[in-house]
Scaffold this active site. Structure first.
Site, PDB file in Angstrom:
ATOM      1  N   HIS A 143       0.811  -1.314  -0.030  1.00 13.43           N
ATOM      2  CA  HIS A 143       0.041  -0.091  -0.016  1.00 13.43           C
ATOM      3  C   HIS A 143       0.710   1.180   0.007  1.00 13.43           C
ATOM      4  O   HIS A 143       1.903   1.310   0.204  1.00 13.43           O
ATOM      5  CB  HIS A 143      -0.879  -0.058   1.250  1.00 13.43           C
ATOM      6  CG  HIS A 143      -2.136  -1.035   1.160  1.00 13.43           C
ATOM      7  ND1 HIS A 143      -2.138  -2.083   1.579  1.00 13.43           N
ATOM      8  CD2 HIS A 143      -3.388  -0.655   0.414  1.00 13.43           C
ATOM      9  CE1 HIS A 143      -3.391  -2.676   1.041  1.00 13.43           C
ATOM     10  NE2 HIS A 143      -4.110  -1.752   0.781  1.00 13.43           N
ATOM     11  N   LYS A 147      -0.689   4.881   4.400  1.00 16.33           N
ATOM     12  CA  LYS A 147      -1.449   3.962   4.944  1.00 16.33           C
ATOM     13  C   LYS A 147      -1.186   3.975   6.332  1.00 16.33           C
ATOM     14  O   LYS A 147       0.075   3.835   6.892  1.00 16.33           O
ATOM     15  CB  LYS A 147      -1.560   2.542   4.382  1.00 16.33           C
ATOM     16  CG  LYS A 147      -2.543   1.759   4.921  1.00 16.33           C
ATOM     17  CD  LYS A 147      -2.870   0.689   3.863  1.00 16.33           C
ATOM     18  CE  LYS A 147      -4.014  -0.396   4.822  1.00 16.33           C
ATOM     19  NZ  LYS A 147      -5.266   0.379   4.976  1.00 16.33           N
TER      20      LYS A 147
HETATM   21  N1  LIG Z   1     -12.911  -0.805   2.657  1.00  9.16           N
HETATM   22  C1  LIG Z   1     -12.019  -0.410   1.496  1.00  9.16           C
HETATM   23  O1  LIG Z   1     -12.218  -0.747   0.331  1.00  9.16           O
HETATM   24  C2  LIG Z   1     -11.161   0.890   1.820  1.00  9.16           C
HETATM   25  C3  LIG Z   1     -10.641   1.245   0.576  1.00  9.16           C
HETATM   26  C4  LIG Z   1      -9.640   2.616   0.907  1.00  9.16           C
HETATM   27  C5  LIG Z   1      -9.502   2.968   2.493  1.00  9.16           C
HETATM   28  N2  LIG Z   1     -10.444   2.474   3.456  1.00  9.16           N
HETATM   29  C6  LIG Z   1     -10.439   2.726   4.564  1.00  9.16           C
HETATM   30  O2  LIG Z   1     -11.182   3.851   4.578  1.00  9.16           O
HETATM   31  C7  LIG Z   1     -11.087   4.913   5.615  1.00  9.16           C
HETATM   32  C8  LIG Z   1     -10.333   6.093   4.716  1.00  9.16           C
HETATM   33  O3  LIG Z   1      -9.623   6.008   4.030  1.00  9.16           O
HETATM   34  P1  LIG Z   1      -9.106   7.244   2.953  1.00  9.16           P
HETATM   35  O4  LIG Z   1      -7.841   6.548   2.501  1.00  9.16           O
HETATM   36  O5  LIG Z   1     -10.102   7.766   2.250  1.00  9.16           O
HETATM   37  O6  LIG Z   1      -8.646   8.223   4.234  1.00  9.16           O
HETATM   38  P2  LIG Z   1      -8.477   9.751   4.505  1.00  9.16           P
HETATM   39  O7  LIG Z   1      -7.521   9.936   5.497  1.00  9.16           O
HETATM   40  O8  LIG Z   1      -8.171  10.218   3.001  1.00  9.16           O
HETATM   41  O9  LIG Z   1      -9.808  10.481   4.488  1.00  9.16           O
HETATM   42  C9  LIG Z   1     -10.721  10.248   5.726  1.00  9.16           C
HETATM   43  C10 LIG Z   1     -11.623  11.351   6.004  1.00  9.16           C
HETATM   44  O10 LIG Z   1     -12.650  10.729   6.948  1.00  9.16           O
HETATM   45  C11 LIG Z   1     -12.601  11.868   7.933  1.00  9.16           C
HETATM   46  N3  LIG Z   1     -12.926  11.390   9.296  1.00  9.16           N
HETATM   47  C12 LIG Z   1     -12.340  10.451   9.982  1.00  9.16           C
HETATM   48  N4  LIG Z   1     -12.784  10.262  11.238  1.00  9.16           N
HETATM   49  C13 LIG Z   1     -13.991  10.972  10.949  1.00  9.16           C
HETATM   50  C14 LIG Z   1     -14.958  11.208  12.128  1.00  9.16           C
HETATM   51  N5  LIG Z   1     -14.993  10.606  13.231  1.00  9.16           N
HETATM   52  N6  LIG Z   1     -16.161  11.858  11.896  1.00  9.16           N
HETATM   53  C15 LIG Z   1     -16.201  12.469  10.416  1.00  9.16           C
HETATM   54  N7  LIG Z   1     -14.980  12.413   9.463  1.00  9.16           N
HETATM   55  C16 LIG Z   1     -13.779  11.584   9.851  1.00  9.16           C
HETATM   56  C17 LIG Z   1     -11.406  12.750   7.664  1.00  9.16           C
HETATM   57  O11 LIG Z   1     -11.429  13.910   8.224  1.00  9.16           O
HETATM   58  C18 LIG Z   1     -10.746  12.401   6.354  1.00  9.16           C
HETATM   59  O12 LIG Z   1     -11.236  13.609   5.427  1.00  9.16           O
HETATM   60  C19 LIG Z   1      -9.632   4.222   6.331  1.00  9.16           C
HETATM   61  O13 LIG Z   1     -10.030   3.681   7.414  1.00  9.16           O
HETATM   62  C20 LIG Z   1      -9.262   3.247   5.269  1.00  9.16           C
HETATM   63  O14 LIG Z   1      -8.402   2.346   5.796  1.00  9.16           O
HETATM   64  C21 LIG Z   1     -11.247   1.330   3.011  1.00  9.16           C
END
Ligand SMILES: NC(=O)c1ccc[n+]([C@@H]2O[C@H](COP(=O)([O-])OP(=O)(O)OC[C@H]3O[C@@H](n4cnc5c(N)ncnc54)[C@H](O)[C@@H]3O)[C@@H](O)[C@H]2O)c1
Length: 259
Positions: A143, A147
């Site tokens: 990744h 991450k």
């Molecule tokens: N399941 C999947 O297919 C998949 C794929 C990619 C990422 N993810 C997961 O999804 C999540 C987000 O990933 P990302 O790469 O977009 O991260 P990122 O850091 O780019 O975005 C996360 C966003 O969520 C917001 N946030 C976090 N906690 C919050 C809360 N309690 N209330 C409101 N907003 C909140 C942050 O401000 C940020 O804007 C991570 O846990 C990541 O591991 C999952």
């Protein structure tokens, strides 16, 4: 029209879901929710309070954090919205919370929303049943450098699939190896995280025998793959009753098994 409330909307996945929803004729993102500090400059109509806007949606799609997923579960249970959550790094207690939520509303949690990874899991089960039980299994994931959690949620899901198929305890997992450890024991399961650059998500499962190996690999080139899966999950949940669903349930609808 499926009304989606998007939690974590300013993040990388939030933006990918917005783009996928904009291209889907049957999906409308009715509320964008993120922490105030992360609202885009000049943005209008964003919220920091999921509970205040949840009633605008049939389904909450959450890609935020473990904290965000906990909030989303409580709000969905209280407001009656379905929950699609892709946030990773959740604890066992969070899993219990999601199971409780699923008694009231439909919930689909996946550590990887790519339909290709759902297919990889089906293929892995078939491969494990087909190769000799003596073959070693190692999982390698790559990744991007930003991450936060390692190994990835997807690698842990694949490891759980292997452990279930092989009857291995959680202690069988080896995260990396270093030092004079001696020969690999037959009941180990390697799970290794590589970090760097901009890899979106790459998962390899290696099944290694004597003088040969089999490799099952999924590469996500673009976050759009996860976003498409999340939209497919939202479509599935709005027709479902309360309960916990998996991406394989969605796969059975979008790619029914050949007869
Ligand atoms: N399941 C999947 O297919 C998949 C794929 C990619 C990422 N993810 C997961 O999804 C999540 C987000 O990933 P990302 O790469 O977009 O991260 P990122 O850091 O780019 O975005 C996360 C966003 O969520 C917001 N946030 C976090 N906690 C919050 C809360 N309690 N209330 C409101 N907003 C909140 C942050 O401000 C940020 O804007 C991570 O846990 C990541 O591991 C999952």
């Amino acid at each position: 029209m499926i009304r989606v409330v998007l939690l974590g909307a300013a993040g990388r996945m939030g933006q990918a879901v917005q783009a996928a929803a904009a291209a889907a004729p049957d999906v409308n993102v009715t509320a964008l929710v993120d922490q105030g500090a992360n609202h885009p400059a000049g943005a209008v109509g964003w919220s920091s309070d999921l509970a205040a806007v949840a009633q605008k949606g049939d389904v909450v799609v959450d890609f935020s954090s473990a904290d965000g997923a906990r909030v989303a579960a409580a709000v969905c249970a209280a407001k009656g919205a379905a929950l699609v959550t892709g946030s990773t790094g959740l604890s066992d207690a969070d899993g219990v919370l999601l199971r409780e939520t699923a008694k009231r509303v439909p919930v689909l949690r996946a550590s990887n929303f790519s339909l290709g990874v759902a297919a990889l899991r089906v293929a892995l089960r078939a491969a494990l049943a087909a190769v000799p039980a003596s073959w070693d299994v190692e999982i390698v994931e790559r990744h991007h450098r930003l991450k936060k959690d390692s190994p990835s949620g997807t690698a842990l899901t694949l490891a759980a699939d292997v452990r279930r198929a092989r009857g291995l305890p959680e202690q069988a997992i080896r995260n990396g190896r270093s030092g004079l450890l001696g020969p690999r024991s037959s009941d180990e399961l390697g799970v290794h995280a590589v970090r760097g650059g901009t890899w979106v998500g790459d998962h390899q499962v290696l099944l290694a025998g004597e003088g040969e190996w089999l490799e099952l690999r999924h590469v996500a080139q673009d976050r759009g793959a996860f976003a498409q899966g999340a939209i497919a999950a939202a479509r599935f949940l709005v027709t479902a009753g309360p309960g916990e669903y998996t991406l394989e349930d969605v796969l059975r609808v979008v790619a029914p098994p050949a007869r």
